[in-house]
Design an enzyme around this catalytic site. Structure first.
Site, PDB file in Angstrom:
ATOM      1  N   HIS A  15      63.287  32.809   6.448  1.00  0.00           N
ATOM      2  CA  HIS A  15      62.720  33.684   5.409  1.00  0.00           C
ATOM      3  C   HIS A  15      62.454  32.856   4.158  1.00  0.00           C
ATOM      4  CE1 HIS A  15      62.254  37.961   3.868  1.00  0.00           C
ATOM      5  NE2 HIS A  15      62.002  37.201   2.818  1.00  0.00           N
ATOM      6  N   HIS A 209      59.949  42.876   5.914  1.00  0.00           N
ATOM      7  CA  HIS A 209      60.897  43.026   4.816  1.00  0.00           C
ATOM      8  C   HIS A 209      61.310  44.499   4.837  1.00  0.00           C
ATOM      9  CE1 HIS A 209      59.161  39.302   3.343  1.00  0.00           C
ATOM     10  NE2 HIS A 209      59.905  39.308   2.257  1.00  0.00           N
ATOM     11  N   GLU A 212      65.421  46.094   1.279  1.00  0.00           N
ATOM     12  CA  GLU A 212      65.702  45.202   0.141  1.00  0.00           C
ATOM     13  C   GLU A 212      65.815  46.035  -1.133  1.00  0.00           C
ATOM     14  OE1 GLU A 212      62.521  42.519  -0.814  1.00  0.00           O
ATOM     15  OE2 GLU A 212      63.737  41.284  -2.154  1.00  0.00           O
TER      16      GLU A 212
HETATM   17 ZN    ZN Z   1      60.871  37.729   1.065  1.00  0.00          ZN
END
Ligand code: ZN
Length: 347
Positions: A15, A209, A212
Site C-alpha cells: 500500500h 481502500h 479508513e
Molecule cells: Zn492509501
C-alpha cells in the site's frame, strides 16, 4: 540490533502511493521547472494555485498537517506539480532507490490514474515515463515493482470505468490490479460492483481502500464487490462478525499506522488496532501509504510495530511473509522471495 534485523529483513510493500512518495527536495525541484501555469488551450488543467514555485522548506510545511483535509490538500499540491512523463520517471526511480535502501524486495504501487485523467492529462505518455522509471529501477536497484491503478470513488463509476479499461489494456506491462480510493462516504463500494467484476474478468486483481474514514459497513461493501485486499480497514475493530469473516478468509489488510495517526483518523498510535488484529488472527501487512508525506518509511513502520506494540522479531518475520503471500506476484516469484526470508532467518 533490532534496527539491523528490520533493516535486513526482506519484505514487500503493498500500500504505497507513488504521488505520496515524492520527497520535499524532489517536489521543490519539479516545482522549479513547472512554475509557469500550463497552457490551457489543449487541456483542462486547473492551474489555479499550481503556478507558485515551492522551496524545500515550503514543501516541508505543506507536509506537516495533522488532519485528513490538510493531507488531501498536500496530496493535491503534489499532483499539480507532476506534469511530464519525465516527472513520473524521476519519482518512480527515486522511490525504487528508497525501497532498495530498506531491503524492500517487491512493491505494488498505486498510481492515481483517476486524478491524472480528471486533470485532462494524456495518460499514455505518462505511463511510458512510469515504465522507464520502473525499468531503470529494476536494473539499478533490483527491486520488483508492479502497478495498481487507483480510481477516485467520489468521481463516480464512469470515471472509474475509464481507469479500469486503461489498466486492462496495460495488463501485460506490469499493471497487476485496480483499486478505489478517495472519499468512502461520497462513493460507496456498490457503485463499482459491475466494474470490479469486469476488471476481474479482464485478469486484474482487486483492492479497495475501506474502513479508513468510515465504519465497518464500508469494509463489508468492499468485500461484497470482490476486493481481495483491504486498504486500512481501521474500523474493522468495531465489528466482531466482520473480524471473524476476515480472519476466517485470511483477507490481507494493508495497515498504515503512521498514516492513520497523521491524518487524525486514529488519535494515537497506542489506540491503533494493529496488534489486536494480529492477535485475533487477521492477516495483516505493514505499509507506509505516503511515506514522504508522513515522514515515514517501511522500516520505521516495522520499528513502530516493535516499539509501540511489542511485536517480536518472529512476529515481524511473519508480517514480512504475509506481505509477500498477499502480493499479486505470480506463484514462482512469490516462492522465490519467501525463500529469501527463510534463508535470512537461518543466517
Ligand atoms: Zn492509501
Amino acid at each position: 540490533m533490532a534496527r539491523s534485523f528490520i533493516q535486513s529483513l526482506p519484505k514487500a510493500e503493498l500500500h504505497l502511493h507513488l504521488e505520496g512518495s515524492v520527497e520535499p527536495a524532489t517536489l521543490a525541484e519539479l516545482s522549479h521547472f513547472h512554475n509557469t501555469p500550463l497552457a490551457t488551450e489543449n487541456n483542462r488543467y486547473d492551474v489555479r494555485g499550481s503556478g507558485d514555485e515551492l522551496t524545500e522548506d515550503d514543501v516541508k510545511r505543506l507536509y506537516s498537517y495533522d488532519n485528513f483535509t490538510g493531507f488531501m490538500l498536500a496530496f493535491k499540491a503534489v499532483t499539480e506539480r507532476l506534469r511530464t512523463p519525465e516527472d513520473y520517471e524521476l519519482i518512480t526511480y527515486r522511490l525504487m532507490q528508497k525501497l532498495r535502501q530498506q531491503n524492500v524486495v517487491h512493491a505494488e504501487v498505486y498510481v492515481s490514474v483517476g486524478v491524472v485523467r480528471w486533470r485532462g492529462q494524456d495518460f499514455g505518455p505518462i505511463f511510458e515515463g512510469l515504465e522507464r522509471g520502473r525499468e531503470r529501477g529494476v536494473r539499478d536497484f533490483g527491486v520488483s515493482l508492479l502497478w495498481i491503478f487507483d480510481a477516485v470513488r467520489h468521481f463516480g463509476p464512469e470515471a472509474a470505468a475509464e481507469v479500469f479499461d486503461i489498466a486492462a489494456k496495460l495488463r501485460d506491462r506490469n499493471v497487476v490490479g485496480i483499486g478505489i480510493g478517495g472519499d468512502e462516504r461520497k462513493g460507496p463500494a456498490e457503485w463499482f460492483r459491475d466494474l470490479f467484476k469486469k476488471a476481474a474478468d479482464n485478469g486484474l486483481r482487486l483492492t479497495a481502500h475501506a474502513g479508513e474514514t468510515t465504519g465497518p459497513e464500508s469494509v463489508w461493501g468492499a468485500l461484497n464487490i470482490g476486493a481481495e485486499r483491504i486498504g486500512h480497514g481501521l474500523s474493522i475493530a468495531q465489528d466482531a462478525e466482520l473480524t471473524e469473516v476476515l480472519a476466517h478468509k485470511q483477507v490481507p489488510l494493508e495497515m498504515c499506522v503512521t498514516s492513520n495517526v497523521r491524518t487524525g483518523v486514529c488519535p494515537d498510535a497506542k489506540d491503533h488496532p494493529l496488534k489486536a488484529f494480529f492477535d485475533e488472527g487477521l492477516m495483516i501487512t505493514l505499509n507506509t501509504d505516503d511515506p514522504a508525506m508522513f515522514q515515514t518509511s517501511l522500516n520505521k513502520e516495522y520499528e513502530l510495530a516493535q516499539q509501540e506494540f511489542g511485536f517480536t522479531e518472529e512476529q515481524l518475520r511473519e508480517i514480512a511473509r504475509n506481505s509477500l503471500e498477499a502480493s499479486f506476484l505470480p506463484v514462482d516469484k512469490k516462492m522465490r522471495f519467501l525463500q529469501q526470508i527463510d534463508l535470512f532467518v537461518k543466517t
